[in-house]
Design an enzyme around this catalytic site. Structure first.
Site, PDB file in Angstrom:
ATOM      1  N   LYS A 115       0.822  -1.217   0.000  1.00 30.53           N
ATOM      2  CA  LYS A 115       0.000   0.000   0.000  1.00 30.53           C
ATOM      3  C   LYS A 115       0.863   1.277   0.000  1.00 30.53           C
ATOM      4  O   LYS A 115       2.071   1.235   0.265  1.00 30.53           O
ATOM      5  CB  LYS A 115      -0.932  -0.039   1.212  1.00 30.53           C
ATOM      6  CG  LYS A 115      -1.979  -1.166   1.139  1.00 30.53           C
ATOM      7  CD  LYS A 115      -2.953  -1.109   2.317  1.00 30.53           C
ATOM      8  CE  LYS A 115      -4.012  -2.206   2.212  1.00 30.53           C
ATOM      9  NZ  LYS A 115      -4.995  -2.141   3.341  1.00 30.53           N
TER      10      LYS A 115
ATOM     11  N   TYR B 219     -12.535  -2.030  -3.727  1.00 30.38           N
ATOM     12  CA  TYR B 219     -13.061  -2.073  -2.353  1.00 30.38           C
ATOM     13  C   TYR B 219     -14.590  -1.955  -2.317  1.00 30.38           C
ATOM     14  O   TYR B 219     -15.154  -1.586  -1.285  1.00 30.38           O
ATOM     15  CB  TYR B 219     -12.420  -0.974  -1.506  1.00 30.38           C
ATOM     16  CG  TYR B 219     -11.033  -1.325  -1.001  1.00 30.38           C
ATOM     17  CD1 TYR B 219     -10.825  -2.426  -0.166  1.00 30.38           C
ATOM     18  CD2 TYR B 219      -9.921  -0.558  -1.342  1.00 30.38           C
ATOM     19  CE1 TYR B 219      -9.556  -2.759   0.312  1.00 30.38           C
ATOM     20  CE2 TYR B 219      -8.647  -0.880  -0.866  1.00 30.38           C
ATOM     21  CZ  TYR B 219      -8.485  -1.979  -0.040  1.00 30.38           C
ATOM     22  OH  TYR B 219      -7.232  -2.294   0.436  1.00 30.38           O
TER      23      TYR B 219
ATOM     24  N   PHE C 266     -15.521   4.113   6.735  1.00 28.90           N
ATOM     25  CA  PHE C 266     -14.156   4.459   6.344  1.00 28.90           C
ATOM     26  C   PHE C 266     -13.917   4.375   4.835  1.00 28.90           C
ATOM     27  O   PHE C 266     -12.793   4.604   4.375  1.00 28.90           O
ATOM     28  CB  PHE C 266     -13.153   3.570   7.097  1.00 28.90           C
ATOM     29  CG  PHE C 266     -13.326   2.072   6.876  1.00 28.90           C
ATOM     30  CD1 PHE C 266     -12.851   1.449   5.735  1.00 28.90           C
ATOM     31  CD2 PHE C 266     -13.969   1.296   7.828  1.00 28.90           C
ATOM     32  CE1 PHE C 266     -13.002   0.086   5.533  1.00 28.90           C
ATOM     33  CE2 PHE C 266     -14.126  -0.081   7.640  1.00 28.90           C
ATOM     34  CZ  PHE C 266     -13.643  -0.682   6.474  1.00 28.90           C
TER      35      PHE C 266
ATOM     36  N   ARG D 275      -2.047 -14.234   4.753  1.00 28.25           N
ATOM     37  CA  ARG D 275      -2.768 -13.581   5.854  1.00 28.25           C
ATOM     38  C   ARG D 275      -1.972 -13.695   7.153  1.00 28.25           C
ATOM     39  O   ARG D 275      -1.957 -12.777   7.966  1.00 28.25           O
ATOM     40  CB  ARG D 275      -4.165 -14.189   6.043  1.00 28.25           C
ATOM     41  CG  ARG D 275      -5.091 -14.088   4.845  1.00 28.25           C
ATOM     42  CD  ARG D 275      -5.682 -12.737   4.588  1.00 28.25           C
ATOM     43  NE  ARG D 275      -6.604 -12.286   5.591  1.00 28.25           N
ATOM     44  CZ  ARG D 275      -7.328 -11.166   5.478  1.00 28.25           C
ATOM     45  NH1 ARG D 275      -7.209 -10.387   4.393  1.00 28.25           N
ATOM     46  NH2 ARG D 275      -8.131 -10.796   6.432  1.00 28.25           N
TER      47      ARG D 275
ATOM     48  N   THR E 193      -5.534  -6.756  10.845  1.00 31.77           N
ATOM     49  CA  THR E 193      -5.828  -5.487  10.160  1.00 31.77           C
ATOM     50  C   THR E 193      -5.314  -4.290  10.964  1.00 31.77           C
ATOM     51  O   THR E 193      -4.696  -3.384  10.405  1.00 31.77           O
ATOM     52  CB  THR E 193      -7.359  -5.334   9.973  1.00 31.77           C
ATOM     53  OG1 THR E 193      -7.870  -6.529   9.386  1.00 31.77           O
ATOM     54  CG2 THR E 193      -7.694  -4.136   9.120  1.00 31.77           C
TER      55      THR E 193
ATOM     56  N   ARG F 182       2.426  -6.223   9.317  1.00 30.42           N
ATOM     57  CA  ARG F 182       1.700  -5.073   9.877  1.00 30.42           C
ATOM     58  C   ARG F 182       2.259  -4.662  11.238  1.00 30.42           C
ATOM     59  O   ARG F 182       2.348  -3.477  11.533  1.00 30.42           O
ATOM     60  CB  ARG F 182       0.209  -5.375   9.926  1.00 30.42           C
ATOM     61  CG  ARG F 182      -0.420  -5.269   8.522  1.00 30.42           C
ATOM     62  CD  ARG F 182      -1.791  -5.846   8.473  1.00 30.42           C
ATOM     63  NE  ARG F 182      -2.523  -5.476   7.262  1.00 30.42           N
ATOM     64  CZ  ARG F 182      -3.662  -6.052   6.883  1.00 30.42           C
ATOM     65  NH1 ARG F 182      -4.196  -7.031   7.609  1.00 30.42           N
ATOM     66  NH2 ARG F 182      -4.264  -5.665   5.779  1.00 30.42           N
TER      67      ARG F 182
ATOM     68  N   ASN G   1      -2.063   0.320   6.656  1.00 32.58           N
ATOM     69  CA  ASN G   1      -1.540  -0.911   7.254  1.00 32.58           C
ATOM     70  C   ASN G   1      -0.673  -1.717   6.283  1.00 32.58           C
ATOM     71  O   ASN G   1      -0.573  -2.937   6.388  1.00 32.58           O
ATOM     72  CB  ASN G   1      -2.671  -1.735   7.880  1.00 32.58           C
ATOM     73  CG  ASN G   1      -3.725  -2.134   6.863  1.00 32.58           C
ATOM     74  OD1 ASN G   1      -3.593  -1.852   5.679  1.00 32.58           O
ATOM     75  ND2 ASN G   1      -4.774  -2.787   7.331  1.00 32.58           N
TER      76      ASN G   1
ATOM     77  N   HIS H 189      -2.281  -5.371   1.565  1.00 35.83           N
ATOM     78  CA  HIS H 189      -3.557  -6.052   1.370  1.00 35.83           C
ATOM     79  C   HIS H 189      -3.265  -7.494   1.000  1.00 35.83           C
ATOM     80  O   HIS H 189      -2.292  -7.776   0.294  1.00 35.83           O
ATOM     81  CB  HIS H 189      -4.361  -5.411   0.222  1.00 35.83           C
ATOM     82  CG  HIS H 189      -5.452  -6.316  -0.291  1.00 35.83           C
ATOM     83  ND1 HIS H 189      -6.670  -6.417   0.320  1.00 35.83           N
ATOM     84  CD2 HIS H 189      -5.468  -7.212  -1.312  1.00 35.83           C
ATOM     85  CE1 HIS H 189      -7.405  -7.330  -0.323  1.00 35.83           C
ATOM     86  NE2 HIS H 189      -6.692  -7.813  -1.317  1.00 35.83           N
TER      87      HIS H 189
ATOM     88  N   GLU I 136      -9.566 -10.810  -7.712  1.00 39.03           N
ATOM     89  CA  GLU I 136      -8.659  -9.666  -7.545  1.00 39.03           C
ATOM     90  C   GLU I 136      -7.480  -9.744  -8.516  1.00 39.03           C
ATOM     91  O   GLU I 136      -7.034  -8.713  -9.042  1.00 39.03           O
ATOM     92  CB  GLU I 136      -8.182  -9.612  -6.089  1.00 39.03           C
ATOM     93  CG  GLU I 136      -9.315  -9.251  -5.129  1.00 39.03           C
ATOM     94  CD  GLU I 136      -8.959  -9.344  -3.645  1.00 39.03           C
ATOM     95  OE1 GLU I 136      -9.850  -9.096  -2.818  1.00 39.03           O
ATOM     96  OE2 GLU I 136      -7.800  -9.659  -3.318  1.00 39.03           O
TER      97      GLU I 136
HETATM   98  P1  ATP Z   1      -7.107  -5.989   3.332  1.00 39.46           P
HETATM   99  O1  ATP Z   1      -8.474  -6.237   2.724  1.00 39.46           O
HETATM  100  O2  ATP Z   1      -6.515  -4.648   2.972  1.00 39.46           O
HETATM  101  O3  ATP Z   1      -6.169  -7.121   3.144  1.00 39.46           O
HETATM  102  P2  ATP Z   1      -8.174  -6.766   5.842  1.00 39.46           P
HETATM  103  O4  ATP Z   1      -8.836  -7.876   5.112  1.00 39.46           O
HETATM  104  O5  ATP Z   1      -7.326  -7.085   7.030  1.00 39.46           O
HETATM  105  O6  ATP Z   1      -7.283  -5.910   4.908  1.00 39.46           O
HETATM  106  P3  ATP Z   1     -10.714  -5.365   5.669  1.00 39.46           P
HETATM  107  O7  ATP Z   1     -11.693  -5.509   6.774  1.00 39.46           O
HETATM  108  O8  ATP Z   1     -10.927  -6.109   4.390  1.00 39.46           O
HETATM  109  O9  ATP Z   1      -9.263  -5.699   6.282  1.00 39.46           O
HETATM  110  O10 ATP Z   1     -10.560  -3.816   5.366  1.00 39.46           O
HETATM  111  C1  ATP Z   1      -9.927  -3.383   4.173  1.00 39.46           C
HETATM  112  C2  ATP Z   1      -9.010  -2.230   4.511  1.00 39.46           C
HETATM  113  O11 ATP Z   1      -9.789  -1.131   4.945  1.00 39.46           O
HETATM  114  C3  ATP Z   1      -8.033  -2.479   5.662  1.00 39.46           C
HETATM  115  O12 ATP Z   1      -6.850  -3.150   5.296  1.00 39.46           O
HETATM  116  C4  ATP Z   1      -7.725  -1.063   6.096  1.00 39.46           C
HETATM  117  O13 ATP Z   1      -6.779  -0.435   5.203  1.00 39.46           O
HETATM  118  C5  ATP Z   1      -9.090  -0.392   5.929  1.00 39.46           C
HETATM  119  N1  ATP Z   1      -9.863  -0.438   7.181  1.00 39.46           N
HETATM  120  C6  ATP Z   1     -10.476  -1.517   7.735  1.00 39.46           C
HETATM  121  N2  ATP Z   1     -11.106  -1.199   8.868  1.00 39.46           N
HETATM  122  C7  ATP Z   1     -10.904   0.130   9.053  1.00 39.46           C
HETATM  123  C8  ATP Z   1     -11.295   1.088  10.046  1.00 39.46           C
HETATM  124  N3  ATP Z   1     -12.045   0.720  11.080  1.00 39.46           N
HETATM  125  N4  ATP Z   1     -10.871   2.352   9.887  1.00 39.46           N
HETATM  126  C9  ATP Z   1     -10.130   2.745   8.837  1.00 39.46           C
HETATM  127  N5  ATP Z   1      -9.731   1.899   7.858  1.00 39.46           N
HETATM  128  C10 ATP Z   1     -10.098   0.616   7.961  1.00 39.46           C
HETATM  129 MG    MG Z   2      -9.968  -7.598   3.314  1.00 37.57          MG
END
Ligand code: ATP
Ligand code: MG
Length: 140
Positions: free
Chosen positions: A11, A51, A59, A87, A93, A104, A114, A117, A128
């Site tokens: 990212k 997304y 968010f 993962r 996350t 992370r 973070n 992805h 994806e």
């Molecule tokens: P990713 O999809 O990026 O691999 P993830 O699966 O751990 O991460 P998701 O729940 O899919 O997390 O959320 C996608 C992305 O949205 C997160 O990686 C983070 O960048 C952002 N995100 C998630 N939760 C929050 C939050 N509460 N506040 C701000 N940003 C968030």
């Molecule tokens: Mg995710």
């Protein structure tokens, strides 16, 4: 266990701090092989499409702004049980919940910024990968 594929993004917070190599090394050390990679500037449309599952979340707007705030590196990773393996090395996350030794925990700045992805299922990985790569860009 079967060799499978997953999709990864390094990212903007990580590319900005010149961590592309450091993050990739952690992926490789975890047993994943980078079989396709490119540095791109995501458009708003791409980030919103990628997304889309989060579009109702509070968010979402900030996330799209963040993901388009600088270059990202999109990658196809291959390895045994690639989705779960990736993962695990990514960590939770929210970096404050992530285990020691994860990407992370080591590099993320916040729950939003973070650093990486990773796909959350093989089905989403395939979708994806198709979203960002043509077949002939995946060279093994
Ligand atoms: P990713 O999809 O990026 O691999 P993830 O699966 O751990 O991460 P998701 O729940 O899919 O997390 O959320 C996608 C992305 O949205 C997160 O990686 C983070 O960048 C952002 N995100 C998630 N939760 C929050 C939050 N509460 N506040 C701000 N940003 C968030
Ligand atoms: Mg995710």
């Amino acid at each position: 266990m079967a060799v499978t594929r997953t999709f990864s993004i390094i990212k903007p917070d990580a590319t900005r701090r010149n961590l592309t190599g450091a993050v990739t090394k952690m992926l490789e050390d975890a047993g994943l092989r980078v079989i396709a990679s490119k540095r791109i500037q995501m458009t708003r449309e791409q980030a919103e499409g990628f997304y889309a599952v989060h579009k109702e979340r509070p968010f979402f707007g900030d996330l799209v702004t963040f993901m388009t705030s600088g270059p990202v590196v999109v990658q196809v990773l291959e390895g045994e049980d690639a989705v779960a393996r990736n993962r695990k090395v990514m960590g939770a996350t929210n970096p404050s919940d992530a285990e020691e030794g994860t990407i992370r925990k080591t590099y993320a700045e916040s729950i939003e910024a973070n650093s990486v992805h990773g796909s959350d299922s093989e089905e989403n990985a395939a979708t994806e990968i198709d979203f960002f790569f043509d077949k002939d860009e995946i060279v093994g």
